[in-house]
Design an enzyme around this catalytic site. Structure first.
Site, PDB file in Angstrom:
ATOM      1  CG  HIS A   9      15.046   3.560   7.254  1.00 23.75           C
ATOM      2  ND1 HIS A   9      15.111   2.894   6.043  1.00 23.75           N
ATOM      3  CD2 HIS A   9      14.222   4.615   7.074  1.00 23.75           C
ATOM      4  CE1 HIS A   9      14.369   3.539   5.158  1.00 23.75           C
ATOM      5  NE2 HIS A   9      13.817   4.573   5.757  1.00 23.75           N
ATOM      6  CB  CYS A  85       9.444  -2.084   6.307  1.00 23.58           C
ATOM      7  SG  CYS A  85       7.917  -2.440   5.424  1.00 23.58           S
ATOM      8  N   GLY A  90       6.037  -3.103   1.926  1.00 22.95           N
ATOM      9  CA  GLY A  90       7.131  -3.395   1.008  1.00 22.95           C
ATOM     10  C   GLY A  90       7.779  -4.739   1.307  1.00 22.95           C
ATOM     11  CG  MET A  91       9.661  -5.539   5.115  1.00 21.51           C
ATOM     12  SD  MET A  91      11.320  -6.005   4.568  1.00 21.51           S
ATOM     13  CE  MET A  91      12.320  -5.189   5.841  1.00 21.51           C
ATOM     14  CG  HIS A 118      -7.852 -19.739   7.801  1.00 22.66           C
ATOM     15  ND1 HIS A 118      -9.029 -19.077   7.501  1.00 22.66           N
ATOM     16  CD2 HIS A 118      -8.109 -20.468   8.914  1.00 22.66           C
ATOM     17  CE1 HIS A 118      -9.956 -19.395   8.391  1.00 22.66           C
ATOM     18  NE2 HIS A 118      -9.420 -20.237   9.274  1.00 22.66           N
ATOM     19  NE  ARG A 152     -12.787 -24.529   5.516  1.00 21.11           N
ATOM     20  CZ  ARG A 152     -12.774 -24.601   6.857  1.00 21.11           C
ATOM     21  NH1 ARG A 152     -12.575 -25.757   7.450  1.00 21.11           N
ATOM     22  NH2 ARG A 152     -12.990 -23.524   7.577  1.00 21.11           N
TER      23      ARG A 152
HETATM   24  C1  RB5 Z   1      10.624   3.694   4.471  1.00 21.83           C
HETATM   25  O1  RB5 Z   1      10.426   5.055   4.553  1.00 21.83           O
HETATM   26  C2  RB5 Z   1       9.302   2.983   4.148  1.00 21.83           C
HETATM   27  O2  RB5 Z   1       8.929   3.243   2.836  1.00 21.83           O
HETATM   28  C3  RB5 Z   1       9.440   1.495   4.384  1.00 21.83           C
HETATM   29  O3  RB5 Z   1       9.814   1.274   5.701  1.00 21.83           O
HETATM   30  C4  RB5 Z   1       8.191   0.662   4.180  1.00 21.83           C
HETATM   31  O4  RB5 Z   1       7.094   1.228   4.836  1.00 21.83           O
HETATM   32  C5  RB5 Z   1       7.893   0.294   2.785  1.00 21.83           C
HETATM   33  O5  RB5 Z   1       6.942  -0.426   2.478  1.00 21.83           O
END
Ligand code: RB5
Length: 160
Positions: A9, A85, A90-91, A118, A152
């Protein structure tokens, strides 16, 4: 080439903007086939689930290729990914748990170019709450058109 795009989201709004701008990318020098793997509304969702959607598709595509080594050009790969995100963080953390994935958290076209040149990054992670769509689409264009420098850098990427 297939490109998988996913967001939670926090990245939903930028992902929708990128999907709208995608037709302007069609003149990049490679044929791309974009697939949105969610999320599909701005309801709260968990970023690891969407990262998994992109990573597993890329890995499945890689498995169907005869041989994948880090030193190969990105265009030898049949798939790349984009994950969005809120912060991109987090992704990137989830995606980099997969041995076949090199996910790069980027915030400018220059950083994106280096991630390809790289690091041979195969996923671009975008901080959706901190990027405007014109910068983000330029980053996507750079990501899809910049080749891995090999040499390299290939030895270093193989050490990852
Ligand atoms: C969601 O609020 C947020 O934590 C997520 O989108 C992301 O930033 C996490 O790393």
């Amino acid at each position: 080439m297939k490109v998988y795009i996913g967001s939670d989201h926090g990245g939903f709004e930028l992902k929708q903007e990128l999907l709208k701008l995608w037709p302007s990318m069609l003149n990049i020098p490679t044929q791309t086939n974009l697939s949105d793997v969610g999320c599909f509304t701005n309801s709260s969702t968990d970023y690891p689930d969407l990262a998994e959607n992109v990573c597993t598709r890329i890995i499945n595509d890689y498995m169907s290729q005869p041989k994948i080594i880090a030193s190969e050009d990105a265009f030898a790969y049949n798939s790349l990914g984009i994950l969005v995100c809120g912060s991109g963080q987090g992704m990137a953390m989830k995606a980099n748990k997969y041995a076949q994935i090199r996910a790069a958290l980027c915030w400018s076209p220059e950083i994106t170019a280096l991630a390809r040149e790289h690091n041979n990054a195969n996923i671009l992670c975008l901080p959706g709450r901190f990027l405007n769509s014109s910068v983000a689409i330029e980053m996507v264009r750079v990501f899809l058109t910049t080749p891995f420098a090999k040499g390299r850098h290939a030895l270093r990427v193989e050490k990852i």
